[in-house]
Design an enzyme around this catalytic site. Structure first.
Site, short mmCIF file in Angstrom:
data_model
loop_
_atom_site.label_atom_id
_atom_site.label_comp_id
_atom_site.label_asym_id
_atom_site.label_seq_id
_atom_site.Cartn_x
_atom_site.Cartn_y
_atom_site.Cartn_z
N TYR A 1 34.06 1.41 -47.91
CA TYR A 1 35.10 0.58 -48.22
C TYR A 1 35.37 -0.57 -47.01
O TYR A 1 34.39 -0.99 -46.33
CB TYR A 1 36.53 1.73 -48.09
CG TYR A 1 36.30 2.62 -49.10
CD1 TYR A 1 36.18 2.26 -50.44
CD2 TYR A 1 35.88 4.04 -48.92
CE1 TYR A 1 36.22 3.02 -51.45
CE2 TYR A 1 35.89 4.86 -50.03
CZ TYR A 1 35.88 4.38 -51.34
OH TYR A 1 35.77 5.17 -52.29
N GLY B 1 34.60 20.00 -48.07
CA GLY B 1 35.04 19.30 -49.18
C GLY B 1 35.39 20.35 -50.45
O GLY B 1 36.24 21.02 -50.51
#
Length: 378
Positions: free
Chosen positions: A184, A326
């Protein structure tokens, strides 16, 4: 049990944790529309996964409307979003847990249909990400050639990160995690494959790191270093990230973050592929916690394909201080208790990861009292 090491206290800046089982930031695309507002369903989800003295890191959260790269991702820039997040933080704090807000800008990983004014996404340089992303209707589309950011827009984005951090504190978050990973915008600045600027934000390692470090300094100045973490993903290669500097880039960036005495550094191990459940771990990949723990000289959270036994082993080395889970946290709202007691884990359902409602989000079962007793029986 070997896992007992995961249940020793840990100080992360201002946060005094009772254990080291951390929930990783997980994009789930379930914000209420219109407005990308967190709501009761999100509060239930995070509240389920909270535990006394445990740390949850929120899903990546848009710092402004131009940050948007995916549909139904929550923001932290409007009063309604701040109010919605208060429901989430209150649910976590009611369980005695901590929660920090991961704040991001996706940069070139967006599409004109997701931008409020229909403009092109922005990036350090006018270089598109490889492959395809998604438009506002969920269709697969090639990544577009982004606009190279002007110096004025770079400064404005830095200010938006600061405002997002202030908004997060107003919403009840215990701190923020600055998302510098996974291809990103901040990651795009760090890598010379995506950053070919010739000004103060490109060229040398020091220049490419400037954007991240200016954001960190500005956020620290407003909410304190002890409530700021940073996430990085050395050698991940995701979304076209590549760099010619190798270890030198990461040593510089991580040492510079260490000098700022932030609450923690969150490192993603490149051995794991979080987009695939079948691909085995790449055991030839660098062990980034081992490489950079000393350079940071502070608490390190490691993420990337860990199971309870490998998590305990990583903490035992001293290179990792806590482990972020996660997929196991998606499927196991009571994950810390399951790890501590050696209870079996639920299996996640990848088909329900993104979008939707309660299914695959808040309906994963806790370990029942009967199952707990059966497991404890000799």
């Amino acid at each position: 049990m070997a896992q007992d090491i995961l249940f020793r206290p840990l100080q992360l800046g201002a946060l005094a944790l009772d254990h080291r089982v951390v929930m990783a930031p997980l994009t789930r695309m379930r914000a209420q529309q219109p407005g990308d507002v967190p709501h009761e369903l999100n509060a239930t989800y995070y509240g389920q996964r909270a535990s006394k003295g445990g740390l949850l890191i929120s899903e990546a959260t848009d710092i402004n409307p131009f940050t948007k790269g995916y549909v139904r991702v929550p923001g932290i820039y409007t009063p309604k979003q701040i109010y919605g997040w208060r429901k989430v933080t209150s649910a976590v704090h009611a369980k005695g847990g901590f929660i920090v807000n991961q704040i991001w800008h996706v940069g070139r990983v967006s599409h004109t249909s997701l931008q409020p004014d229909g403009a092109l996404p922005v990036a350090p340089s006018a270089i598109p990400a490889p492959g395809e992303g998604f438009d506002a209707n969920g269709n697969s589309v090639p990544y577009e050639i982004p606009q190279a950011l002007t110096l004025g827009k770079i400064a404005a984005i830095r200010d938006d990160f600061v405002q997002a951090a202030l908004n997060a504190r107003e919403a009840g978050f215990d701190g923020v995690e600055i998302h510098g990973a996974n291809g990103y915008l901040i990651d795009q600045f760090l890598h010379d494959g995506s950053n070919q600027r010739t000004d103060a934000y490109g060229g040398s390692i020091e220049n490419r790191a400037r954007f991240l470090l200016e954001i960190v300094d500005a956020v620290v100045a407003r909410i304190g270093a002890d409530r700021v973490g940073v996430r990085l993903s050395p050698w991940s290669g995701i979304l076209g990230m590549q760099d010619s500097s190798g270890v030198a880039l990461w040593k510089y960036v991580i040492a510079a973050l260490g000098q700022r005495r932030i609450a923690y550094l969150h490192l993603i191990e490149p051995r794991a592929d979080f987009t695939n459940d079948e691909k085995p771990l790449d055991m030839e990949a660098p062990d980034v916690a081992a490489l950079f723990k000393q350079a940071f000289d502070g608490p390190v959270i490691s993420a990337g394909g860990f199971l309870p036994d490998t998590a305990a082993a990583a903490v035992a080395t001293g290179n990792s201080d806590a482990i972020a889970f996660g997929r196991p946290f998606i499927a196991n709202p009571d994950l810390p208790a399951r790890i501590r007691n050696g209870w079996p884990l639920n299996r996640h359902d990848r088909a329900t990861f993104y979008g939707g409602a309660a299914e695959g989000y808040t309906d994963y079962p806790f370990m029942s009292a009967a199952a707990q007793r059966a497991h404890a029986a000799p």
